[in-house]
Design an enzyme around this catalytic site. Sequence first.
Site, PDB file in Angstrom:
ATOM      1  N   GLU A   1     -52.638  -4.676 -26.662  1.00 62.40           N
ATOM      2  CA  GLU A   1     -52.863  -6.074 -26.311  1.00 62.40           C
ATOM      3  C   GLU A   1     -54.374  -6.313 -26.260  1.00 62.40           C
ATOM      4  OE1 GLU A   1     -50.160  -9.386 -24.969  1.00 62.40           O
ATOM      5  OE2 GLU A   1     -49.746  -7.312 -25.546  1.00 62.40           O
TER       6      GLU A   1
ATOM      7  N   CYS B   1     -50.944  -9.762 -29.014  1.00 64.40           N
ATOM      8  CA  CYS B   1     -50.161  -8.523 -28.946  1.00 64.40           C
ATOM      9  C   CYS B   1     -50.170  -7.791 -30.279  1.00 64.40           C
ATOM     10  CB  CYS B   1     -48.733  -8.814 -28.500  1.00 64.40           C
ATOM     11  SG  CYS B   1     -47.825  -9.910 -29.614  1.00 64.40           S
TER      12      CYS B   1
ATOM     13  N   ASP C   1     -51.560 -17.432 -26.531  1.00 62.90           N
ATOM     14  CA  ASP C   1     -50.948 -16.099 -26.454  1.00 62.90           C
ATOM     15  C   ASP C   1     -49.762 -16.101 -27.417  1.00 62.90           C
ATOM     16  OD1 ASP C   1     -49.997 -13.623 -25.787  1.00 62.90           O
ATOM     17  OD2 ASP C   1     -49.356 -14.155 -23.766  1.00 62.90           O
TER      18      ASP C   1
END
Length: 365
Positions: free
Chosen positions: A356, A322, A297
């Site tokens: 996202e 993101c 992430d």
Amino acid sequence: MPLSTFDPERYHELLAAKSGRVQGLLAPFGGPAAEIVASPSSGFRMRAEFRLWHDGDDLDYVMFRRGEPATPVPIKHFPIACEHIQQLMPRLLASLRDDSELRRKLFQVEFLSTLAGDTLVTLVYHRRLEEAWRARATALATDLGIALVGRSRKQKEVIGRDFVTERLHIGDRDYHYRQYEQAFTQPNAKVNVRMIEWACRAAAPLGGDLLELYCGNGNFTLPLARHFGQVIATELAKTSIRAAQWNLEANNVDNVQMIRLAAEEVTQAINGERVFRRLAGLPKPLAEYRLNTVFVDPPRAGLDPATTSMVRRFPTILYVSCNPETLAANLSELSQTHRVAALSLFDQFPYTDHMECGVLLQRFD
């Protein structure tokens, strides 16, 4: 997000347009149709930050339009904030207006709240905070039922505590997360729950051990851990590591080894290029783990080239992004060795262009 773009009646229309753009960007990499996860159309943000504008003894929350840094826009209502922040904003502002000690040289207010209702306020000043400030701040925190932090240059004063505790229901249990002020947390808690649930569904049939990069405070780590034998979770930020360690203990998760390493350092360790003392605390050598899955992430910049090359060695990659643009750049490399097995789009940031993305990648047989 400019408040001028807030339009709940058109939310689903705007989401469809944004989702279409992202799906078009990612279409060259194949895979099944994307699952689209919507956000509540209002009251979704668990964080908010405002400048304070002084006009004599009057005081207002303000924001500034892009390109107009000298023109304050008073904020009387902030409908994208969660209910706890919306209710607190006018009460806090009235208390600050009426208190010359708390108001003096105050230039910024930050709110951090949770679905559980735990809320913290940070007041940022252009002056040193003395005992008179602490006495008034303590009374304010008690009156409003909040935790409070005062900040100025090289100074941090904590009234009560400098964190909130979130409670998220994932699967069949609740997870408790300590979230420190000014540390990264997911801004849209309800969409965050859906992201974690997606990751857990993808992880459930995989088995083996997990390597996680950029683990933060353990947002994904804790629920994912039940689906793997062992987890090695890495993070560089000290505050996030401190929160993650508390979260692991508070939630009785005992199969995670938390290591303070940057993604680039993990790559060097996996490649055998460097030996890190911080890995000496692992129960067994890194090479003896059954690391079949990697979870990443990354920040908006995406994966650097060396880390991209390293994760391609894993049979399964779980990638939460993101930034669809840097995700697409990484997928141009990852798709040479892996296929897109699942794609979900999560609207963490309604009324903006941001989206996202969650991607499950499986290595070609």
